[in-house]
Structure formats: structure tokens, C-alpha cells
Design a protein around this motif. Structure first.
Motif, PDB file in Angstrom:
ATOM      1  N   ASN A 189      82.590  97.158  34.816  1.00 17.86           N
ATOM      2  CA  ASN A 189      83.374  97.865  35.835  1.00 17.86           C
ATOM      3  C   ASN A 189      84.851  97.554  35.707  1.00 17.86           C
ATOM      4  O   ASN A 189      85.711  98.421  35.925  1.00 17.86           O
ATOM      5  CB  ASN A 189      82.892  97.481  37.236  1.00 17.86           C
ATOM      6  N   VAL A 190      85.161  96.290  35.348  1.00 18.96           N
ATOM      7  CA  VAL A 190      86.561  95.896  35.175  1.00 18.96           C
ATOM      8  C   VAL A 190      87.168  96.624  33.973  1.00 18.96           C
ATOM      9  O   VAL A 190      88.277  97.154  34.048  1.00 18.96           O
ATOM     10  CB  VAL A 190      86.682  94.368  35.002  1.00 18.96           C
ATOM     11  N   LEU A 191      86.450  96.664  32.873  1.00 14.08           N
ATOM     12  CA  LEU A 191      86.949  97.353  31.679  1.00 14.08           C
ATOM     13  C   LEU A 191      87.174  98.834  31.945  1.00 14.08           C
ATOM     14  O   LEU A 191      88.113  99.443  31.408  1.00 14.08           O
ATOM     15  CB  LEU A 191      85.976  97.171  30.519  1.00 14.08           C
ATOM     16  N   ARG A 192      86.333  99.438  32.778  1.00 22.04           N
ATOM     17  CA  ARG A 192      86.480 100.861  33.089  1.00 22.04           C
ATOM     18  C   ARG A 192      87.592 101.121  34.097  1.00 22.04           C
ATOM     19  O   ARG A 192      87.893 102.275  34.398  1.00 22.04           O
ATOM     20  CB  ARG A 192      85.154 101.422  33.618  1.00 22.04           C
ATOM     21  N   GLY A 193      88.174 100.064  34.641  1.00 22.03           N
ATOM     22  CA  GLY A 193      89.262 100.234  35.593  1.00 22.03           C
ATOM     23  C   GLY A 193      88.811 100.469  37.015  1.00 22.03           C
ATOM     24  O   GLY A 193      89.631 100.792  37.877  1.00 22.03           O
ATOM     25  N   GLU A 194      87.513 100.302  37.304  1.00 22.21           N
ATOM     26  CA  GLU A 194      87.003 100.509  38.649  1.00 22.21           C
ATOM     27  C   GLU A 194      87.134  99.268  39.519  1.00 22.21           C
ATOM     28  O   GLU A 194      87.179  99.361  40.747  1.00 22.21           O
ATOM     29  CB  GLU A 194      85.526 100.914  38.577  1.00 22.21           C
ATOM     30  N   MET A 195      87.179  98.089  38.873  1.00 18.35           N
ATOM     31  CA  MET A 195      87.294  96.825  39.585  1.00 18.35           C
ATOM     32  C   MET A 195      88.317  95.942  38.889  1.00 18.35           C
ATOM     33  O   MET A 195      88.801  96.265  37.800  1.00 18.35           O
ATOM     34  CB  MET A 195      85.938  96.106  39.635  1.00 18.35           C
ATOM     35  N   SER A 196      88.640  94.836  39.535  1.00 17.34           N
ATOM     36  CA  SER A 196      89.519  93.828  38.972  1.00 17.34           C
ATOM     37  C   SER A 196      88.765  92.499  38.975  1.00 17.34           C
ATOM     38  O   SER A 196      87.728  92.361  39.623  1.00 17.34           O
ATOM     39  CB  SER A 196      90.801  93.711  39.804  1.00 17.34           C
ATOM     40  N   LEU A 197      89.262  91.525  38.237  1.00 20.22           N
ATOM     41  CA  LEU A 197      88.628  90.215  38.263  1.00 20.22           C
ATOM     42  C   LEU A 197      88.754  89.579  39.644  1.00 20.22           C
ATOM     43  O   LEU A 197      87.821  88.943  40.137  1.00 20.22           O
ATOM     44  CB  LEU A 197      89.250  89.296  37.200  1.00 20.22           C
TER      45      LEU A 197
END
Length: 232
Positions: A189-197
Motif C-alpha cells: 500500500n505504501v509503494l502504491r502511494g495509498e499509505m505512508s510508513l
């Protein structure tokens, strides 16, 4: 335009509002700025005098017209760009390092109980956009259907749900949750830009619908795998 129908609801897909009112309508603009600001949204309009005491902004050009972008709080474009870079680099490295661990967990989940290895659930992200959050499955396959029967045991006030001894969680799932290893797939999800760490917890749509206006401010940031409280 003016009126309460002009509110920037957090569940909408819009990132902000564009306002076009005559100079005599500045009072309406100020209302929109406050409503949208509380929801974490920006407001853009033609350049004309307006009450800017409670906000900061910047000039720009949209469709050939000079506009003034009003935002609540400082312009964080550079900081957010750096944060996204950190997310991409760190999540990519973590996926490589944790790949063997993830493979072992996938095998254990498949053998522990019937059902899919991954669990996908609709969550609310930046500016109210929904996305499919992915985790290792830690519950029995029919966990969502059993939620209504457990609602009266909820230990959290408000729209969120949590109980200490949730009977839907599998024995392996308790270990994965205790070690946070169930969240490894969220790196996708982070790589897809939907979430952040690091960011606010991603709410369920039903939770976001119950937000008061000032709660919607949290939707102005990408949700995180972990939060500021845990980091501190």
C-alpha cells in the motif's frame, strides 16, 4: 457557492474546492475556507481581497487565470515530497529484507485455517479516497459477518471497534498481531502511494462517516502503517 451545501465533506473524492464569487461574496468564501480547512482541504479562487487572517496561502495560475490557494497551516509541499521519498525507499528495502519472513508467514497462515492468505479491507485514505488495505489474515474467514454479534462488547467509544479477547482471531493471528507481522503486506500500500510508513490510522468508511468536522482534519494526511504515538 455560499450556504452549508458548500461544505468540503471528507468522504468526497475532491482534494479541495474552487470558489468563484463576486467581490461582495467574500463572507461566503471565508465560510468555505473554514469548512474545508477543518476537513484538511484546500480552497482556490480568483485573486481578490479576502480575509486571510486565519490561513496562509500562495499565488499561482490555473487555466490561465491568477488564483490564490488558501490552506490551513503552512505550505508543506517540500516536506511531503521528502516524506514520500522516504516511504518509497524504506518500504522497498523492507520488502526485500522481509521477503523470506513473509513467505514463511504465508505458508503458516495457509495451513493454520481455511481461507485466503491475505485479508483485504476497504479503508479511507487521503482526502477521503477509499483504497484496499492488505494484511496477512489473522481472523477466521467469516469474521466480518460475525462483527454485528460482537458489537455490544465493543470497548472503544465511538465508531471504531475493539475487544481484548476477540474470538474471531486465530491462534496464529494473535502472534502475528502481537508482533505486528500481519502488517508486512501493507508495504505494498505504501509503494502504491495509498499509505505512508507513519501517519494516522486508516479508518473504515463507517468510522469516517461518524467523524465530527474537526476529526476530518486527519484525512489531510496519508494513513500510516504506524502512528506518531507508536514512534514516540
Amino acid at each position: 457557492g455560499g450556504g452549508r451545501s458548500g461544505q468540503c465533506h471528507a468522504e468526497s473524492m475532491a482534494e479541495g474546492a474552487a470558489v468563484r464569487l463576486p467581490g461582495s461574496g467574500t463572507a461566503g468564501v471565508n465560510q468555505v475556507v473554514w469548512w474545508c480547512g477543518d476537513g484538511g482541504k484546500s480552497v482556490r479562487g480568483p485573486v481578490y481581497p479576502a480575509d486571510r487572517t486565519a490561513t496562509s496561502g500562495r499565488f499561482g495560475v490555473r487555466a490561465g487565470l491568477p488564483v490564490y490557494s488558501l490552506v490551513r497551516g503552512p505550505d508543506r509541499a517540500a516536506a511531503l515530497a521528502l516524506k514520500r521519498t522516504v516511504d518509497l525507499v524504506a518500504s522497498g528495502l523492507l520488502m526485500l529484507v522481509l521477503a523470506p519472513v513473509a513467505a514463511v508467514i504465508a505458508i503458516l497462515v495457509a495451513r493454520s485455517s481455511p481461507g485466503s492468505i491475505l485479508f483485504r479491507q476497504t479503508r479511507v485514505g487521503l482526502h477521503g479516497r477509499t483504497f484496499q488495505m492488505v494484511k496477512f489474515r489473522t481472523m477466521v474467514p467469516n469474521a466480518e459477518e460475525r462483527l454485528a454479534a460482537l458489537a455490544e462488547h465493543n470497548e472503544i467509544k465511538g465508531p471504531a471497534f475493539k475487544i481484548q479477547r476477540d474470538p474471531r482471531i486465530t491462534p496464529l493471528g494473535r502472534i502475528l498481531r502481537r508482533t505486528s507481522l500481519d502488517e508486512v503486506p501493507q508495504l505494498m500500500n505504501v509503494l502504491r502511494g495509498e499509505m505512508s510508513l507513519v501517519g494516522p490510522r486508516p479508518p473504515l468508511p463507517s468510522e469516517a462517516e461518524g467523524y465530527d468536522l474537526w476529526h476530518r482534519r486527519r484525512l489531510s494526511m496519508k494513513p500510516g502503517i504506524t502512528g506518531l504515538w507508536q514512534v514516540n
